[in-house]
Design an enzyme around this catalytic site. Structure first.
Site, short mmCIF file in Angstrom:
data_model
loop_
_atom_site.label_atom_id
_atom_site.label_comp_id
_atom_site.label_asym_id
_atom_site.label_seq_id
_atom_site.Cartn_x
_atom_site.Cartn_y
_atom_site.Cartn_z
N GLU A 1 0.00 -1.06 5.66
CA GLU A 1 1.10 -0.67 6.54
C GLU A 1 1.03 0.80 6.89
O GLU A 1 1.31 1.20 8.03
CB GLU A 1 2.44 -0.99 5.85
CG GLU A 1 3.67 -0.86 6.74
CD GLU A 1 4.30 0.51 6.76
OE1 GLU A 1 5.22 0.74 7.56
OE2 GLU A 1 3.88 1.40 5.96
N ASP B 1 0.83 -1.20 0.00
CA ASP B 1 0.00 0.00 0.00
C ASP B 1 0.86 1.25 0.00
O ASP B 1 2.05 1.22 0.31
CB ASP B 1 -0.95 0.01 1.20
CG ASP B 1 -0.22 0.09 2.53
OD1 ASP B 1 0.79 -0.62 2.70
OD2 ASP B 1 -0.67 0.85 3.41
#
Length: 381
Positions: free
Chosen positions: A141, A80
């Site tokens: 994350e 991400d």
């Protein structure tokens, strides 16, 4: 074994141009799984973490069998990115990659993923013996290590590895702080601010009095605190009934972490408990609720730990000199170390991350790939 520079550049560009903001990693997960199948992965596991993270997909655990009789090793990245991340287009000037518009680039953390892919391609083409390799690629994350927190560590067979997720280059992060996340709710009593202000108890004023007393910023070389959000009140003509503050305490020392957290708790509790009603007209009493959640555990490696001796030997074998540092932020490596998976953080070359001026040099990604290959192949590591 030569790293294919232009192939690495093309892979990196392709990954960056697949939008993958946190919780919307579905497209890049599908593309990565296709690439890993083409590379001959023995197993690709997508876990069931999406139900807990809210992502479009789960974390990926990708296994490549080894031809050396050595313990497996893992490399971790996250798929991400932070926002703004819609319609990313990569601009290349020589060997420097930046965003072509007003978005982030995505080198955080696609520079790490691209290096892993190129390393496996080089090994596949060369046929060089290597140890068993696992790639652990997480979701979410950037919004609190959410994907790593939802990962079942039993899925990772290797006991040691490297998180490829830090700015700069030739840096190995050996220490990172633990963090407590604080949510403080101060409750007062609402009242009309023009007609009967004395009937109310102003939660915002109480919160401000406490906040002015709590330790703030850098406490010492190991410890920091911060309150970052304040939410409350409904209108300028209403005495605010409730205020919610969100903050954190970080420290490399667990004792200091708990001491400073408790000090903040005591200050808010005392300010509310010591409130007095100057007119005797208030329609109630204030209260405070303080929630403390450990956001992530500390990461503390020693230079003699095998995971650090291995990366030092690998770097030496390719003529790279590493520096070893302490960090002030948390990463998936904190979570993995908390699981008992010894993890060091290796920088990927990215700079100016979390901004639209983010950039990375191709040579840094090439050298990172060379380091990964050395870690996978050197029997002495």
């Amino acid at each position: 074994m030569n790293v294919h520079r232009e192939r690495l550049a093309a892979t990196f560009t392709e990954l960056c141009e697949i939008d993958s903001p946190s919780r919307r990693e579905g497209r890049i997960s599908q593309r990565l799984q296709q690439i890993f199948r083409e590379l001959g992965a023995a197993e690709i596991v997508e876990d069931d973490s999406a139900a807990r993270t809210g992502s479009e997909c789960g974390n990926l655990i990708v296994r490549f069998p080894g031809t050396l009789e050595l313990a497996p090793i893992f490399f971790s990245c996250h798929m991400d990115t932070v926002q703004p991340a819609e319609g990313v287009r990569v601009k290349r000037s020589g060997d420097l990659f930046t965003s072509a518009s007003d978005t982030i680039l995505g080198s955080d953390d696609k520079s790490g993923i691209a290096a892993c892919i190129e390393a496996m391609r080089v090994l596949r083409e060369s046929g060089r013996p290597h140890r068993p390799v696992e790639l652990v690629i997480t979701t979410c994350e950037e919004i609190g290590l959410v994907g790593a927190k939802a990962l079942d560590p039993v899925l990772v067979r290797a006991r040691e590895g490297y998180a490829l997720d830090s700015s700069g280059f030739a840096r190995v992060v050996t220490h990172a702080p633990a963090a407590n996340r604080l949510t403080v709710t101060v409750s007062g009593v609402a009242a009309h601010a023009g007609l009967h202000p004395e009937w109310g108890v102003n939660a915002l004023i109480l919160a401000a009095k406490a906040l002015a007393q709590v330790p703030n910023g850098r406490i010492d070389e190991e410890t920091t605190t911060n309150f970052g959000t304040v939410k409350g009140g409904t209108a300028a003509n209403i005495v605010p009934e409730k205020v919610v503050l969100e903050g954190e305490v970080r420290s490399h020392s667990m004792a200091k972490l708990e001491r400073v957290t408790e000090e903040i708790r005591e200050i808010f509790t005392a300010v509310v408990a010591n409130w007095t009603d100057p007119t005797g007209s208030a329609k109630g009493m204030p209260a405070v609720e303080i929630e403390v959640v450990q956001d992530f555990p500390a990461m503390q490696l020693r230079r003699e730990d095998p995971v650090l001796r291995r990366v030092e030997a690998a770097a030496r074998s390719i003529g790279m000199e590493l520096t070893y540092e302490r960090a002030g932020g948390g990463s998936d490596a904190n979570i993995f170390n908390g699981y008992g998976l010894t993890t060091a953080i290796v920088a990927t070359g990215m700079t100016n991350v979390h901004s639209t001026t983010e950039q990375v040099e191709l040579q840094d990604m090439v050298d990172l790939t060379r380091l990964l290959i050395a870690l996978m192949t050197e029997a002495s590591c």
